[in-house]
Write a protein that holds these residues in place. Structure first.
Motif, PDB file in Angstrom:
ATOM      1  N   VAL A   1      -5.516   5.581  71.004  1.00 51.59           N
ATOM      2  CA  VAL A   1      -6.148   6.498  70.050  1.00 51.59           C
ATOM      3  C   VAL A   1      -5.728   6.091  68.639  1.00 51.59           C
ATOM      4  CG1 VAL A   1      -6.285   8.899  69.277  1.00 51.59           C
ATOM      5  CG2 VAL A   1      -6.163   8.392  71.737  1.00 51.59           C
ATOM      6  N   ALA A   2      -4.438   5.785  68.489  1.00 54.03           N
ATOM      7  CA  ALA A   2      -3.917   5.363  67.182  1.00 54.03           C
ATOM      8  C   ALA A   2      -4.513   4.030  66.751  1.00 54.03           C
ATOM      9  CB  ALA A   2      -2.395   5.259  67.239  1.00 54.03           C
ATOM     10  N   THR A   3      -4.790   3.142  67.702  1.00 59.02           N
ATOM     11  CA  THR A   3      -5.337   1.825  67.368  1.00 59.02           C
ATOM     12  C   THR A   3      -6.693   1.948  66.673  1.00 59.02           C
ATOM     13  OG1 THR A   3      -4.155   0.788  69.210  1.00 59.02           O
ATOM     14  CG2 THR A   3      -6.062  -0.414  68.333  1.00 59.02           C
ATOM     15  N   ILE A   4      -7.582   2.769  67.242  1.00 56.89           N
ATOM     16  CA  ILE A   4      -8.899   2.889  66.600  1.00 56.89           C
ATOM     17  C   ILE A   4      -8.814   3.738  65.324  1.00 56.89           C
ATOM     18  CG2 ILE A   4     -10.232   2.426  68.691  1.00 56.89           C
ATOM     19  CD1 ILE A   4     -10.892   5.444  68.822  1.00 56.89           C
ATOM     20  N   ALA A   5      -7.916   4.717  65.325  1.00 58.12           N
ATOM     21  CA  ALA A   5      -7.770   5.559  64.126  1.00 58.12           C
ATOM     22  C   ALA A   5      -7.184   4.748  62.972  1.00 58.12           C
ATOM     23  CB  ALA A   5      -6.880   6.761  64.433  1.00 58.12           C
ATOM     24  N   ASP A   6      -6.174   3.939  63.272  1.00 53.49           N
ATOM     25  CA  ASP A   6      -5.557   3.111  62.230  1.00 53.49           C
ATOM     26  C   ASP A   6      -6.564   2.108  61.673  1.00 53.49           C
ATOM     27  OD1 ASP A   6      -3.474   1.743  60.699  1.00 53.49           O
ATOM     28  OD2 ASP A   6      -3.591   0.193  62.249  1.00 53.49           O
ATOM     29  N   SER A   7      -7.367   1.500  62.559  1.00 53.26           N
ATOM     30  CA  SER A   7      -8.350   0.536  62.066  1.00 53.26           C
ATOM     31  C   SER A   7      -9.448   1.217  61.258  1.00 53.26           C
ATOM     32  CB  SER A   7      -8.962  -0.265  63.223  1.00 53.26           C
ATOM     33  OG  SER A   7      -8.147  -1.394  63.518  1.00 53.26           O
ATOM     34  N   ALA A   8      -9.871   2.405  61.683  1.00 55.71           N
ATOM     35  CA  ALA A   8     -10.901   3.123  60.921  1.00 55.71           C
ATOM     36  C   ALA A   8     -10.369   3.478  59.531  1.00 55.71           C
ATOM     37  CB  ALA A   8     -11.339   4.385  61.677  1.00 55.71           C
ATOM     38  N   ALA A   9      -9.123   3.924  59.471  1.00 58.12           N
ATOM     39  CA  ALA A   9      -8.516   4.262  58.175  1.00 58.12           C
ATOM     40  C   ALA A   9      -8.321   3.006  57.329  1.00 58.12           C
ATOM     41  CB  ALA A   9      -7.171   4.966  58.402  1.00 58.12           C
ATOM     42  N   GLY A  10      -7.821   1.948  57.945  1.00 60.38           N
ATOM     43  CA  GLY A  10      -7.551   0.717  57.209  1.00 60.38           C
ATOM     44  C   GLY A  10      -8.821   0.082  56.668  1.00 60.38           C
ATOM     45  N   TYR A  11      -9.864   0.066  57.490  1.00 63.50           N
ATOM     46  CA  TYR A  11     -11.123  -0.533  57.015  1.00 63.50           C
ATOM     47  C   TYR A  11     -11.784   0.343  55.960  1.00 63.50           C
ATOM     48  CZ  TYR A  11     -10.990  -4.424  60.251  1.00 63.50           C
ATOM     49  OH  TYR A  11     -10.648  -5.580  60.895  1.00 63.50           O
ATOM     50  N   ALA A  12     -11.603   1.647  56.066  1.00 67.37           N
ATOM     51  CA  ALA A  12     -12.101   2.517  54.992  1.00 67.37           C
ATOM     52  C   ALA A  12     -11.447   2.101  53.676  1.00 67.37           C
ATOM     53  CB  ALA A  12     -11.794   3.982  55.318  1.00 67.37           C
ATOM     54  N   GLY A  13     -10.145   1.828  53.741  1.00 69.99           N
ATOM     55  CA  GLY A  13      -9.431   1.356  52.552  1.00 69.99           C
ATOM     56  C   GLY A  13      -9.944   0.007  52.075  1.00 69.99           C
ATOM     57  N   LEU A  14     -10.241  -0.880  53.013  1.00 72.58           N
ATOM     58  CA  LEU A  14     -10.696  -2.232  52.647  1.00 72.58           C
ATOM     59  C   LEU A  14     -12.019  -2.206  51.888  1.00 72.58           C
ATOM     60  CD1 LEU A  14     -10.086  -5.283  52.859  1.00 72.58           C
ATOM     61  CD2 LEU A  14     -11.385  -5.296  55.006  1.00 72.58           C
ATOM     62  N   THR A  15     -12.888  -1.236  52.225  1.00 71.53           N
ATOM     63  CA  THR A  15     -14.197  -1.183  51.550  1.00 71.53           C
ATOM     64  C   THR A  15     -14.059  -0.966  50.041  1.00 71.53           C
ATOM     65  OG1 THR A  15     -14.472   1.226  51.825  1.00 71.53           O
ATOM     66  CG2 THR A  15     -15.369  -0.187  53.580  1.00 71.53           C
ATOM     67  N   LEU A  16     -12.898  -0.439  49.609  1.00 68.32           N
ATOM     68  CA  LEU A  16     -12.704  -0.160  48.179  1.00 68.32           C
ATOM     69  C   LEU A  16     -11.836  -1.203  47.473  1.00 68.32           C
ATOM     70  CD1 LEU A  16     -12.194   3.715  48.293  1.00 68.32           C
ATOM     71  CD2 LEU A  16     -14.321   2.410  48.173  1.00 68.32           C
ATOM     72  N   MET A  17     -11.444  -2.254  48.202  1.00 65.46           N
ATOM     73  CA  MET A  17     -10.571  -3.281  47.621  1.00 65.46           C
ATOM     74  C   MET A  17     -11.405  -4.392  46.990  1.00 65.46           C
ATOM     75  SD  MET A  17      -7.156  -3.131  48.358  1.00 65.46           S
ATOM     76  CE  MET A  17      -6.549  -1.476  48.760  1.00 65.46           C
ATOM     77  N   PRO A  18     -10.948  -4.932  45.859  1.00 70.01           N
ATOM     78  CA  PRO A  18     -11.620  -6.100  45.294  1.00 70.01           C
ATOM     79  C   PRO A  18     -11.543  -7.270  46.282  1.00 70.01           C
ATOM     80  CG  PRO A  18      -9.827  -5.321  43.861  1.00 70.01           C
ATOM     81  CD  PRO A  18      -9.803  -4.486  45.073  1.00 70.01           C
ATOM     82  N   GLU A  19     -12.499  -8.171  46.185  1.00 68.22           N
ATOM     83  CA  GLU A  19     -12.502  -9.347  47.071  1.00 68.22           C
ATOM     84  C   GLU A  19     -11.215 -10.140  46.947  1.00 68.22           C
ATOM     85  OE1 GLU A  19     -15.936 -12.183  48.125  1.00 68.22           O
ATOM     86  OE2 GLU A  19     -16.647 -10.970  46.434  1.00 68.22           O
ATOM     87  N   GLY A  20     -10.760 -10.709  48.045  1.00 67.08           N
ATOM     88  CA  GLY A  20      -9.562 -11.532  48.004  1.00 67.08           C
ATOM     89  C   GLY A  20      -8.303 -10.743  48.327  1.00 67.08           C
ATOM     90  N   ARG A  21      -8.468  -9.433  48.399  1.00 62.82           N
ATOM     91  CA  ARG A  21      -7.344  -8.583  48.767  1.00 62.82           C
ATOM     92  C   ARG A  21      -7.504  -8.077  50.180  1.00 62.82           C
ATOM     93  NH1 ARG A  21      -5.218  -4.328  44.309  1.00 62.82           N
ATOM     94  NH2 ARG A  21      -4.165  -5.859  43.036  1.00 62.82           N
ATOM     95  N   GLY A  22      -6.421  -8.068  50.929  1.00 57.20           N
ATOM     96  CA  GLY A  22      -6.425  -7.472  52.254  1.00 57.20           C
ATOM     97  C   GLY A  22      -5.592  -6.213  52.244  1.00 57.20           C
ATOM     98  N   VAL A  23      -5.620  -5.464  53.337  1.00 56.39           N
ATOM     99  CA  VAL A  23      -4.735  -4.312  53.451  1.00 56.39           C
ATOM    100  C   VAL A  23      -3.903  -4.428  54.721  1.00 56.39           C
ATOM    101  CG1 VAL A  23      -6.157  -2.659  52.173  1.00 56.39           C
ATOM    102  CG2 VAL A  23      -6.497  -2.917  54.631  1.00 56.39           C
TER     103      VAL A  23
END
Lengths: 148, 148, 148, 148
Positions: free
Chosen positions: C59-81
């Motif tokens: 449950v945490a695996t999909i929740a963490d990825s959903a949260a992390g990718y939500a964060g990635l959508t707002l990051m400038p290119e070249g940056r990871g989270v």
């Protein structure tokens, strides 16, 4: 005591003295070592919640500062630490004569530091662990007002 | 206001008045609804950490109480709540004129209740979210001294 | 769909495709918007704990990825989270036909981003919230192997 | 090995064998003692996130089970444990040959148990701590399907 520890102690003492909230709640700095800081709190009605125990947020206040200052002892001069987040488990009601929060660094990083604090309640000659806090500290540099 | 909400409000008000720590830090109860409670805090030097911001533990104190009392509004009479654990993210320095912690129940269970609180800092007509807390509350019954 | 959202979607889709663990557990990307990502998981025995529910860690695996990718959508290119830490409350047993984790950014910062994810269990036409995750993401740049 | 430990070991082994997710991710039970359990995971692409590290949720999966089973070893027969919540700090990328999660009980209560797990990454003869988890476990009894 090495020179480094003496410097860390002076640094934490000076910062602690600026934390006016500590005087408000009746907490004081007990000890400072490399990566480890202890803060004590007299248990008086001024920090009580509705059942007469120390409020969880006040337990967190001394635990967070003990953890944060433990982190600060390992930071190069000119850098301060801010708490990004913490989590605390309240394992038993915080009652007795006084509390002691023992903070220590789990992992010190350039950017993020993980620190923990255990809080003990002391009543006469009995000691019980009442809380366990884990904090993520972020190092800040060259930001106005945030040094030590 | 329904009779139930009036009872919940009276219950929370009576309990809050027994939290002597709230007077110590300068917090007061702002509002009580079913599953939602607001607590305000004037920002004064007595709650400051070393950089002049409100100490994270004091932010946690009002957030934890707002979350806990939100939980209490949904508990049958004779039951109290204790915070088993909480986690708080400090998103921005807590500065300005005053803080408001808005607690609400996420899930109310027979044994465990999950509640959250958001803390806002208000400065003039600007409002910023400075912290987000999630707490696990445990219902207690028939335990001496722990009612409401 | 704006150009920005199209770019964010392509970026998250490419990264998700490299998360081989998602194929292992049977998860797939459902939707990507600015600051919000959804991931679905079919409930099958391969993700079960001992009582037949989906394991809290999955449950945490999909929740963490959903949260992390939500964060990635707002990051400038070249940056990871990277996830620095997360906390999850398991509010009900994760059972039914499938899970959906809905991640969203709470606060996006230059260095740290706070994101949350709610996980719902769907069984026929019934939906229950089973978990709530809060994560602290750290932006990384120019670090070998950590992009998107 | 005392009779009690032998019983706890048999109990944890039987429960672990029912956690089909452990086979899916490639984890296995390494050791069981009173209040302490170790789980190992081979690092293979099937548990990878996008940068080639073990996904934080999979690190959490073995850490949560190690903590939960540590709690189970101290429970009377007929009682199971469920994770109410956990918090995990990811201190370093989880890479190398294999992971070992070492769970131990911090405080065992009638209703709530606090347990921690540390996760180490092993590469050749080097060992690094990569994560630290704290969990709140709730004891359940007489609930259908939830035993051990």
């Amino acid at each position: 005591m090495s020179a480094d520890v003496a410097i860390a102690r002076a640094r934490v003492e000076a910062s602690f003295a600026r934390q006016t909230v500590m005087e408000t709640i009746g907490a004081r700095l007990l000890s400072v070592a490399a990566g480890a800081v202890e803060i004590g709190l007299e248990i008086t009605p001024r920090v009580s919640q509705q059942h007469g125990f120390v409020h969880a947020g006040i337990v967190a206040t001394i635990a967070d500062s003990a953890a944060g200052y433990a982190g600060l002892t390992l930071m190069p001069e000119g850098r301060g630490v801010l708490t990004a987040e913490f989590k605390i488990n309240l394992m038993a009601p915080a009652s007795g004569d006084r509390l002691v929060a023992r903070g220590r660094v789990v992992k010190s990083g350039r950017l993020l530091t993980i620190a923990q604090a255990e809080v003990e309640a002391i009543e006469g000659d009995r000691t019980r662990t009442v809380a366990l806090l884990t904090a993520t500290l972020v190092a800040v540099e060259n930001r106005q007002g945030v040094v030590d």
